[in-house]
Design an enzyme around this catalytic site. Structure first.
Site, PDB file in Angstrom:
ATOM      1  N   ASP A 220     -40.997 -43.888 -14.156  1.00 47.99           N
ATOM      2  CA  ASP A 220     -41.617 -44.363 -15.385  1.00 47.99           C
ATOM      3  C   ASP A 220     -43.090 -43.951 -15.443  1.00 47.99           C
ATOM      4  O   ASP A 220     -43.816 -44.054 -14.447  1.00 47.99           O
ATOM      5  CB  ASP A 220     -41.499 -45.894 -15.437  1.00 47.99           C
ATOM      6  CG  ASP A 220     -41.963 -46.486 -16.742  1.00 47.99           C
ATOM      7  OD1 ASP A 220     -41.387 -46.145 -17.783  1.00 47.99           O
ATOM      8  OD2 ASP A 220     -42.905 -47.303 -16.712  1.00 47.99           O
ATOM      9  N   GLU A 269     -35.601 -36.741   3.184  1.00 47.98           N
ATOM     10  CA  GLU A 269     -35.105 -37.302   4.439  1.00 47.98           C
ATOM     11  C   GLU A 269     -33.598 -37.542   4.391  1.00 47.98           C
ATOM     12  O   GLU A 269     -32.971 -37.756   5.435  1.00 47.98           O
ATOM     13  CB  GLU A 269     -35.810 -38.636   4.735  1.00 47.98           C
ATOM     14  CG  GLU A 269     -37.304 -38.516   5.015  1.00 47.98           C
ATOM     15  CD  GLU A 269     -37.996 -39.869   5.091  1.00 47.98           C
ATOM     16  OE1 GLU A 269     -39.234 -39.892   5.248  1.00 47.98           O
ATOM     17  OE2 GLU A 269     -37.310 -40.911   4.992  1.00 47.98           O
TER      18      GLU A 269
END
Length: 562
Positions: A220, A269
């Site tokens: 956002d 990751e």
């Protein structure tokens, strides 16, 4: 269930040409009868979403919130609002979605927290200059007694972007004190992204949801995190980017990309890497593609078609620029016509040509009466534009209810309105409630099958658009979306297209590398099918067409198989 599910599930590039369905959780489906949609309600409709043919769902915020801004005022970034369910409910929803080969994208709100967040409560309890206040933007006011805001910056929702606090600690306890920055509602204090603690805490949040199976994040206000807060604060009378070179005081500053480089390290990751898409209202220049770099978020929203007139030159120019931008960034482009922040596109297209944002605000304020719209034309254009868009390379973002042909609920009773814009502008701008009304599922059930009495009232005409009224109906908008999304998987190929029609032609005609063709008649009069187009191979039409037609009806899109 998706035909290509077995390959999509392990494909790190699933997002590049995905069809993503935005869910506004409070308005989707209510499982417990309290009138508010919830996480279990989403789980109960996974079968519907699978049948629709989407590849992923994006959930607007579902976190604990006072709902000062529809959930975008977040109290706790690593929990579920008790009114919407529990973390266990969320895990069950993710499991059900994944079992149906549907990815899950979570909304993350990094520009501001809620004023009920534990950090902000600690800041209010602390003295000026404290580490607690350093997580936000607290400043002394101007004037002899600090009674004036630190700058002239406006809030996006109306009024000033500053609120003064009453001090709780120090020598001025009990007296008016410092001011804090909020680019949106006063209940949404802006976080200070120069603070390493803020940066690291959001890394923790990303890992928290990725560990729970979330496949990606919608970011956002991605362009507003880094701000120039050097004194004296610069004047900024506009909410737009004033200088498109990275030196604007509040938006699109170069430093924001250092933040997203850190986010990308976290997202990488995981195997496959988690995706992210930026909500960045940045002008159409080289700067916008930086948000979509592989070393950053990886993708960014393009709102250009959403803002464009239903006109072939505008659409063609936007497509060309967006595809070039995507190629330059290494991302795929994105397409969207409706979301939780804008008037639904079936209504926008029903208004007289040239009706801009200010005129749309006036139309909402009139209850949808002035100017008078043409709903039949609006839906016809909306379906044609959507089919044009779904044929394009890149990801398509759909907003809940558009597959039902929903219009804006422009005549909501004023006493029911909840958008902060309505209150902060002194009832001069109605806001976004009209696109957030709870969905109609069953025309014969109480509350149209949504659940309990909806938190926003459903207009009577919603019954005509209910899922039950359209399910299996050959010409319904729901069945049109199902057909288009099913064929879209066959249409998708290399992320490019070739224009067959000339610039400026009313009949826009492009072809994908695997031979699929898309024709959109932007005019009102029928257009002759181009030479060489086999009418027997039309597989999807946005409107009614004759058997083996010789013409493309006005405001209609056709898909032609190779």
């Amino acid at each position: 269930m998706n035909d290509n599910a077995s390959t999509t599930a392990l494909d790190a590039d699933w997002w590049r040409q995905a069809a993503v369905y935005q869910i506004y959780p409070r308005s989707f489906a209510d499982s417990n009868g309290d009138g508010m949609g919830d996480i279990a309600g989403v789980t109960s409709r996974i079968g519907y979403l699978s049948d629709l043919g989407i590849d992923a769902i994006w959930l607007s915020p579902f976190y604990p919130s006072a709902l000062a801004d529809g959930g975008y005022d977040v109290d706790d970034y690593r929990n579920v609002d008790p009114r919407l369910g529990t973390l266990e409910d969320f895990d069950a929803m993710v499991g059900a979605a994944h079992a149906a080969n549907i990815k899950v994208i979570a909304d993350v709100v990094p520009n501001h927290s809620s004023n009920r967040h534990e950090w902000f409560k600690a800041a209010l309890a602390a003295a000026p200059g404290s580490p607690e206040r350093a997580r936000y933007h607290f400043f002394d006011g101007l004037g002899d007694g600090g009674e004036l805001p630190p700058s002239d910056w406006p809030s996006h929702f109306g009024g000033p972007a500053w609120t003064r606090v009453t001090e709780s600690a120090g020598e001025n306890a009990g007296k008016p004190g410092q001011w804090y920055l909020h680019l949106f509602a006063s209940e949404q204090p802006d976080l200070n992204w120069d603070n390493p603690e803020v940066r690291e805490d959001f890394h923790t949040t990303l890992r928290f949801w990725a560990d729970r199976g979330v496949d990606g994040f919608r970011v956002d206000v991605a362009h507003a995190l880094v701000k120039d807060m050097r004194l004296p604060l610069r004047s900024k009378p506009s909410l737009e980017i004033l200088v498109d070179d990275g030196t604007d005081a509040l938006f699109d500053r170069d430093g924001v990309h250092e933040i997203y480089t850190g986010w990308r390290s976290v997202l990488n990751e995981y195997d496959p890497p988690r995706t992210a898409v930026a909500e960045a209202w940045v002008p159409f220049t080289h700067r916008r593609l930086r948000y979509a770099q592989p070393t950053g978020l990886g993708q960014a929203f393009n709102f250009d078609l959403l803002q464009a007139p239903f006109e072939p030159t505008a659409f063609r120019g936007i497509v060309a620029r967006c595809l070039a931008e995507a190629e330059a960034s290494g991302a795929s482009t994105t397409w969207v016509f409706s979301n939780h922040d804008v008037v639904r596109h079936a209504s926008r297209y029903s208004l007289p040509d040239g009706t801009d944002g200010a005129a749309q605000d006036a139309w909402l304020l009139s209850g949808g009466r002035e100017p008078a719209g043409d709903p039949a034309r609006g839906l016809r254009r909306a379906r044609a534009a959507t089919l044009f868009m779904l044929g394009l390379p890149g990801s398509a973002y759909l907003y809940q209810g558009e597959e039902l042909g929903l219009f804006e609920a422009a005549d909501l009773p004023r006493e029911s309105l909840q958008d902060p814009t309505w209150f902060r502008t002194g009832n001069k701008v109605k806001g976004r409630d009209g696109c957030r009304v709870p969905l109609p599922w069953n025309a014969s059930e109480e509350n149209l099958g949504f659940g309990g009495s909806p938190w926003l009232p459903q207009p009577e005409w919603f019954a005509d658009h209910a899922v039950s009224a359209q399910d299996g109906a050959r010409d319904s908008t729901l069945e049109f979306y199902r057909s288009a999304l099913a064929w879209r998987r066959t249409l998708q190929s290399a992320e490019s297209l070739e224009w067959v029609s000339a610039p400026g032609d009313t009949l826009a005609h492009y072809r994908r590398p695997n031979g699929w063709a898309v024709l959109t008649n932007f005019g009102t009069a029928p257009a002759e099918l181009p030479a060489g187009v086999d009418a027997s191979k039309i597989v999807v039409a946005s409107g009614a067409v004759a058997h083996l037609p010789a013409q493309v009806p006005g405001e209609t899109t056709l898909w032609i198989a190779p």
